[in-house]
Design a protein around this motif. Structure first.
Motif, PDB file in Angstrom:
ATOM      1  N   GLN A 145       0.773  -1.299  -0.130  1.00 13.63           N
ATOM      2  CA  GLN A 145       0.042   0.123   0.058  1.00 13.63           C
ATOM      3  C   GLN A 145       0.837   1.268   0.083  1.00 13.63           C
ATOM      4  O   GLN A 145       0.515   2.346  -0.383  1.00 13.63           O
ATOM      5  CB  GLN A 145      -0.833  -0.017   1.309  1.00 13.63           C
ATOM      6  CG  GLN A 145      -1.922  -1.144   1.308  1.00 13.63           C
ATOM      7  CD  GLN A 145      -2.905  -0.980   0.171  1.00 13.63           C
ATOM      8  OE1 GLN A 145      -3.283   0.347  -0.262  1.00 13.63           O
ATOM      9  NE2 GLN A 145      -3.558  -2.115  -0.187  1.00 13.63           N
TER      10      GLN A 145
ATOM     11  N   LYS B 101       3.402   3.884  -1.254  1.00 12.90           N
ATOM     12  CA  LYS B 101       3.807   4.715  -2.439  1.00 12.90           C
ATOM     13  C   LYS B 101       5.224   5.078  -2.435  1.00 12.90           C
ATOM     14  O   LYS B 101       5.805   5.416  -1.292  1.00 12.90           O
ATOM     15  CB  LYS B 101       2.965   5.687  -2.848  1.00 12.90           C
ATOM     16  CG  LYS B 101       1.385   5.301  -2.847  1.00 12.90           C
ATOM     17  CD  LYS B 101       0.604   6.302  -3.497  1.00 12.90           C
ATOM     18  CE  LYS B 101      -0.947   5.906  -3.792  1.00 12.90           C
ATOM     19  NZ  LYS B 101      -1.684   6.932  -4.224  1.00 12.90           N
TER      20      LYS B 101
ATOM     21  N   HIS C 245       0.256   0.779 -11.851  1.00 11.16           N
ATOM     22  CA  HIS C 245       0.238   1.077 -10.572  1.00 11.16           C
ATOM     23  C   HIS C 245       2.028   1.405 -10.209  1.00 11.16           C
ATOM     24  O   HIS C 245       2.527   0.773  -9.286  1.00 11.16           O
ATOM     25  CB  HIS C 245      -0.250   0.088  -9.392  1.00 11.16           C
ATOM     26  CG  HIS C 245      -1.370  -0.385  -9.738  1.00 11.16           C
ATOM     27  ND1 HIS C 245      -1.902  -1.618 -10.264  1.00 11.16           N
ATOM     28  CD2 HIS C 245      -2.609   0.184  -9.538  1.00 11.16           C
ATOM     29  CE1 HIS C 245      -3.116  -1.708 -10.438  1.00 11.16           C
ATOM     30  NE2 HIS C 245      -3.576  -0.734  -9.780  1.00 11.16           N
TER      31      HIS C 245
ATOM     32  N   GLU D  71       3.108   2.283  -6.526  1.00 12.64           N
ATOM     33  CA  GLU D  71       2.825   1.221  -5.405  1.00 12.64           C
ATOM     34  C   GLU D  71       3.967   0.084  -5.742  1.00 12.64           C
ATOM     35  O   GLU D  71       4.648  -0.588  -4.838  1.00 12.64           O
ATOM     36  CB  GLU D  71       1.715   0.507  -5.366  1.00 12.64           C
ATOM     37  CG  GLU D  71       0.703   1.515  -4.911  1.00 12.64           C
ATOM     38  CD  GLU D  71      -0.139   2.576  -5.753  1.00 12.64           C
ATOM     39  OE1 GLU D  71      -0.938   3.202  -5.559  1.00 12.64           O
ATOM     40  OE2 GLU D  71       0.553   2.740  -7.153  1.00 12.64           O
TER      41      GLU D  71
ATOM     42  N   VAL E  38      -0.309  -6.104  -5.854  1.00  9.72           N
ATOM     43  CA  VAL E  38      -0.691  -4.664  -6.134  1.00  9.72           C
ATOM     44  C   VAL E  38      -1.085  -4.627  -7.607  1.00  9.72           C
ATOM     45  O   VAL E  38      -1.900  -3.600  -8.192  1.00  9.72           O
ATOM     46  CB  VAL E  38       0.275  -3.634  -5.796  1.00  9.72           C
ATOM     47  CG1 VAL E  38       1.583  -3.990  -6.957  1.00  9.72           C
ATOM     48  CG2 VAL E  38      -0.080  -2.196  -6.108  1.00  9.72           C
TER      49      VAL E  38
END
Length: 271
Positions: free
Chosen positions: A23, A25, A50, A53, A222
């Motif tokens: 989770q 970043k 993503h 992440e 992710v």
């Protein structure tokens, strides 16, 4: 490697050692992710790939030396280059233009032009990467991290994965990270050692990579996409971004899937 393949075909599923959602970043800024150097089409793919992440999960920091394997059109290069530009180094290990394939030549030419046309890429070092054949001795134990995004299936099909893993192991510093993102096959499906549909069994990938000397340290979901059944008429290329939809099929239903379900694995080269 053949002996290992025969063994793994029988064992269809390997239980992951761990499963974290990553989770957190990275330090990537919105300015980089939505920068003027990126097309609207590539920016739109942030929702599927993503990058913040993913790079945080791999532990990528702006002062690292990072090798990106076979960057293709440079989607991740657009993100990594400005992030590493000031204090780090991005090495783009691209196709060897003399590797004998017109596709390789065309892709490399397009990438080189892209690097030359925008000063944001001025510190990117592009090298030839023909697995097992390119002389990479100058990069032995130079990389803090080596990253691959959706290329395992290409090397498996060409029977080059073993050579790739040896090259990666040599480039990494002890303790360095090997980050892998790949299209994930249905765990219940029969393992295809050549990944002809573009999907790779996660447990099988882990076994192959650990057999090359790496240690799996974490797994992230992710880049998971439960909408992807990983069972399409034209393989992973049926869905976005390629959309090689069969004639007469409902294109919108494939677009609604988004991009592929992917596993994201973090390995290290043992100290």
């Amino acid at each position: 490697m053949n002996k290992l393949i025969m063994t793994c075909v029988v064992c269809l599923v390997v239980i992951p050692l761990s499963s974290s959602m990553a989770q957190e970043k990275s330090g990537l800024t919105d300015q980089i992710l939505a920068g003027d150097h990126r097309s609207e089409q590539n920016i739109a793919r942030n929702q599927f790939r993503h990058p913040q992440e993913t790079l945080a999960f791999f532990g990528i920091q702006p002062d690292m030396t990072v090798v990106e394997l076979w960057p293709g059109g440079g989607w991740y290069t657009e993100v990594l280059a400005p992030y590493l530009s000031d204090d780090g180094q991005l090495i783009a290990a691209h196709f060897d233009p003399d590797g004998g394939s017109d596709y390789y030549k065309k892709s490399r030419l397009g990438f080189d032009q892209k690097m030359a046309e925008n000063p944001i890429y001025k510190n990117v070092k592009t090298i030839d990467f023909n697995p097992g054949e390119s002389d990479l001795s100058a990069f032995n134990q130079k990389a803090d991290a080596v990253l691959t995004f959706r290329s395992l299936h290409n090397w498996m099909r060409a029977d080059k994965l073993e050579a790739v893993l040896e090259d990666v192991f040599n480039m990494l510093k002890p303790g360095g990270v090997f980050g892998v993102v790949e299209h994930r096959a249905d765990a219940k499906a029969e393992i295809d050692p050549q990944a002809k549909k573009g999907y790779v069994n996660q447990g099988y990938a882990i076994q192959l990579i650990e057999a090359a000397g790496f240690k799996l340290v974490d797994i992230s979901e992710v880049n998971a996409n439960p909408k992807d059944s990983a069972d399409h008429p034209n393989g992973v290329w049926t869905i976005l971004p390629t959309l090689r939809v069969p004639k007469g099929a409902d294109k919108a239903s494939y677009e609604a899937i988004g991009e592929s379900d992917r596993f994201t694995l973090k390995f290290i080269k043992p100290e």
